[in-house]
Scaffold this motif. Structure first.
Motif, mmCIF file in Angstrom:
data_model
loop_
_atom_site.group_PDB
_atom_site.id
_atom_site.type_symbol
_atom_site.label_atom_id
_atom_site.label_comp_id
_atom_site.label_asym_id
_atom_site.label_seq_id
_atom_site.Cartn_x
_atom_site.Cartn_y
_atom_site.Cartn_z
ATOM 1 N N ASP A 69 -1.201 14.052 9.343
ATOM 2 C CA ASP A 69 -1.820 14.963 8.378
ATOM 3 C C ASP A 69 -3.136 14.378 7.905
ATOM 4 O OD1 ASP A 69 -1.576 13.389 5.864
ATOM 5 O OD2 ASP A 69 0.582 13.706 6.091
ATOM 6 N N ASN A 70 -3.938 15.238 7.305
ATOM 7 C CA ASN A 70 -5.204 14.757 6.718
ATOM 8 C C ASN A 70 -5.114 14.910 5.198
ATOM 9 O OD1 ASN A 70 -5.324 17.510 6.453
ATOM 10 N ND2 ASN A 70 -7.497 17.670 6.934
ATOM 11 N N CYS A 71 -3.955 14.550 4.649
ATOM 12 C CA CYS A 71 -3.696 14.826 3.234
ATOM 13 C C CYS A 71 -3.898 13.595 2.347
ATOM 14 C CB CYS A 71 -2.291 15.401 3.063
ATOM 15 S SG CYS A 71 -1.979 16.840 4.105
ATOM 16 N N GLY A 72 -4.640 12.617 2.816
ATOM 17 C CA GLY A 72 -5.024 11.500 1.933
ATOM 18 C C GLY A 72 -4.377 10.169 2.233
ATOM 19 N N GLY A 73 -3.252 10.150 2.956
ATOM 20 C CA GLY A 73 -2.620 8.884 3.323
ATOM 21 C C GLY A 73 -1.736 8.294 2.233
ATOM 22 N N ILE A 74 -1.050 7.199 2.594
ATOM 23 C CA ILE A 74 -0.177 6.480 1.650
ATOM 24 C C ILE A 74 -1.000 5.301 1.124
ATOM 25 C CG2 ILE A 74 2.036 5.263 1.367
ATOM 26 C CD1 ILE A 74 2.983 6.516 4.004
ATOM 27 N N SER A 75 -1.103 5.175 -0.168
ATOM 28 C CA SER A 75 -1.911 4.061 -0.689
ATOM 29 C C SER A 75 -1.190 2.743 -0.416
ATOM 30 C CB SER A 75 -2.164 4.236 -2.188
ATOM 31 O OG SER A 75 -0.979 3.935 -2.893
ATOM 32 N N LEU A 76 -1.962 1.658 -0.328
ATOM 33 C CA LEU A 76 -1.393 0.353 -0.028
ATOM 34 C C LEU A 76 -0.362 -0.029 -1.096
ATOM 35 C CD1 LEU A 76 -1.519 -2.112 1.833
ATOM 36 C CD2 LEU A 76 -3.300 -3.045 0.363
ATOM 37 N N HIS A 77 -0.720 0.214 -2.326
ATOM 38 C CA HIS A 77 0.159 -0.110 -3.444
ATOM 39 C C HIS A 77 1.482 0.666 -3.328
ATOM 40 C CE1 HIS A 77 1.645 -0.057 -7.540
ATOM 41 N NE2 HIS A 77 1.480 1.249 -7.577
ATOM 42 N N ASN A 78 1.355 1.955 -3.017
ATOM 43 C CA ASN A 78 2.543 2.792 -2.870
ATOM 44 C C ASN A 78 3.403 2.302 -1.702
ATOM 45 O OD1 ASN A 78 4.387 4.827 -2.809
ATOM 46 N ND2 ASN A 78 2.943 6.490 -2.482
ATOM 47 N N ALA A 79 2.727 1.922 -0.598
ATOM 48 C CA ALA A 79 3.468 1.465 0.583
ATOM 49 C C ALA A 79 4.244 0.189 0.255
ATOM 50 C CB ALA A 79 2.508 1.225 1.737
ATOM 51 N N ILE A 80 3.588 -0.748 -0.438
ATOM 52 C CA ILE A 80 4.246 -2.025 -0.723
ATOM 53 C C ILE A 80 5.372 -1.857 -1.744
ATOM 54 C CG2 ILE A 80 3.883 -4.308 -1.764
ATOM 55 C CD1 ILE A 80 1.082 -4.270 -0.481
ATOM 56 N N ASP A 81 5.101 -1.068 -2.769
ATOM 57 C CA ASP A 81 6.057 -1.031 -3.884
ATOM 58 C C ASP A 81 7.099 0.076 -3.820
ATOM 59 O OD1 ASP A 81 5.070 -3.263 -5.036
ATOM 60 O OD2 ASP A 81 3.611 -2.212 -6.276
ATOM 61 N N TYR A 82 6.785 1.194 -3.156
ATOM 62 C CA TYR A 82 7.716 2.324 -3.242
ATOM 63 C C TYR A 82 8.080 2.980 -1.915
ATOM 64 C CZ TYR A 82 6.183 1.880 -8.059
ATOM 65 O OH TYR A 82 5.888 1.381 -9.287
#
Ligand SMILES: Nc1ncnc2c1ncn2[C@@H]1O[C@H](COP(=O)(O)OP(=O)(O)OP(=O)(O)O)[C@@H](O)[C@H]1O
Ligand SMILES: [Mg+2]
Length: 417
Positions: free
Chosen positions: A52-65
């Protein structure tokens, strides 16, 4: 174990849900226009991908959640009116699909990939996911790639019936997002949203009621798509017949589709069980809340939590709204005829609310007892005679049926009235 309770289709929908939630965040909660967002699925017997081109998963979100199983208690509730809430959908979906998985994310700040080799990961004792930086550039979004598909998945993906039904399910269940411009493609082909067209004319009109209950906004729409067994009306395509009944949505996402069971109203208390004579009816109840944990759905997003009080209270309203159609179709069956409809014009149940329009709280349905009991007469005459009568009536091109009616009216006017 977590992959067992959910169907392959529903796993794929989980991934679409996540992209839609990301689009909602990217457009700061305003999803009235989703024209700029794309979700592309590529499905073949060897691999599955969704991007998708909907903004991606932020690094912080990926690491923490994002890679936790289940929602962490301290997870921020930043996605308003979101579909995601249990913190399980993505993980369940990728494990259901295959054994070699890559999730890449491109955001304004970071680019990274999470490669998962499921067999290796299962025997490790840490059960962590590695996250590697990426060098190349791609449009901001999330890219999920699954290879080494599970055998049963690969088998489904060879079957054109599966792919076709996926088009149908996505077109039906995301109709409200598709109608706002969201682009979903499967193997380079755009998915068309189901229109939920219902009659809107002087005989029939859809209804809309809405109310708030315990922090949940409930909007109920209902309408009549077509009259059963009526040749003069829109033809009853199998595709349409399949879509009659009640649809239950949570935050615009279909949870129960075309329900004809006791989960909604059919056969519950004094309400009749579903019967094909009720074909034509479409009801849509949408529960919306900023806090998606207040909504009556389970973790698969494919079932209603029947013990939810908000849901229980809504059943009464759904029944009230359906009742006029039940009465009408029974009278219609007893009378043995279908009243003529003044004109065929349609509106769509997934349309946005038009603030200039007044909506009705109850379905408009003709009162069959006031319409005369009509019967049809059939007879055969030579074509020469019929054509001569047509000429005498002043229109050589009128239909045979009309000749019959005119001749009858003429006799009645002169000899009876
Ligand atoms: N396509 C995506 N774009 C952006 N973020 C995503 C995407 N897919 C997943 N995420 C992030 O990963 C998180 C975990 O997704 P997952 O589907 O596992 O759980 P959830 O959506 O929070 O809850 P649910 O189990 O109800 O779906 C999401 O909350 C979101 O922050
Ligand atoms: Mg999710």
């Amino acid at each position: 174990m977590i992959t067992k309770d959910i169907s392959l289709e529903d796993c794929i929908l989980d991934l679409i849900d996540n992209s839609i939630d990301a689009a909602r965040v990217a457009s700061r909660g305003d999803i009235s226009n989703l024209n700029d967002y794309f979700i592309e699925l590529n499905i073949n017997p060897e691999s599955f991908s969704i991007s998708d081109n909907c903004g991606g998963i932020s690094l912080h979100n990926a690491i923490d959640y994002a890679f936790y199983f289940g929602r962490r208690k301290d997870a921020p509730k930043d996605v308003n009116f979101s579909i995601g809430l249990y913190g399980i959908g993505m993980k369940r979906a990728i494990f259901k699909l295959g054994r070699k998985i890559e999730i890449s994310s491109y955001t304004n700040e970071h680019k990274f990939i999470v490669p998962i080799d499921v067999d290796q990961w299962l025997i490790s004792d840490k059960w962590d996911f590695e996250l590697d930086p990426l060098e190349n550039d791609k449009p901001k979004g999330t890219y999920i790639n699954v290879k080494s598909l599970r055998d049963d998945v690969s088998k489904e993906f060879t079957d054109p019936v599966f792919i076709n039904s996926l088009f149908e399910i996505i077109g039906r269940d995301y109709a409200s997002f598709l109608s706002r411009g969201l682009n979903i493609k499967i193997n380079d082909k755009l998915v068309n949203g189901y229109n939920y067209a219902v009659m809107e004319n002087s005989d029939f009109a859809p209804s809309l009621i809405s109310y708030t209950d315990d922090g949940v906004n409930v909007e109920i729409r209902a309408g009549i798509a077509a009259l059963p067994d009526d040749e003069s009306d829109k033809p009853q395509k199998y595709q349409d017949v399949k879509n009659y009944g009640w649809f239950v949505l949570c935050n615009d996402r279909v949870v129960l589709a075309a329900d004809k069971s006791i989960k909604t109203i059919w056969g519950r208390d004094s309400f009749p069980v579903w019967h094909p004579q009720y074909n034509g009816f479409i009801g849509m109840i949408n529960f919306r809340s900023e806090d998606s944990s207040l909504l009556p759905w389970d973790t698969t997003k494919r079932n209603i939590n029947l013990s939810s009080s908000v849901y229980k209270r809504s059943i009464q309203r759904m029944a009230e709204l359906t009742r006029p159609w039940i009465d009408f179709s029974r009278k219609k069956k007893d009378a043995g005829y279908t009243p003529p409809i003044s004109q065929n014009s349609y509106s769509s149940l997934v349309e946005k609310i038009d603030t200039n329009k007044t909506y009705k709280a109850a379905l408009l349905i003709p009162d069959i007892s006031k319409t005369p009991n009509l019967i049809s007469i059939q007879f055969r005459k030579s074509d020469k005679d019929v054509n001569n009568v047509k000429l005498a009536l002043g229109n050589a091109r009128m239909s045979n049926r009309e000749v019959g009616e005119k001749v009858f009216d003429y006799y009645k006017m002169n000899e009876v009235d």
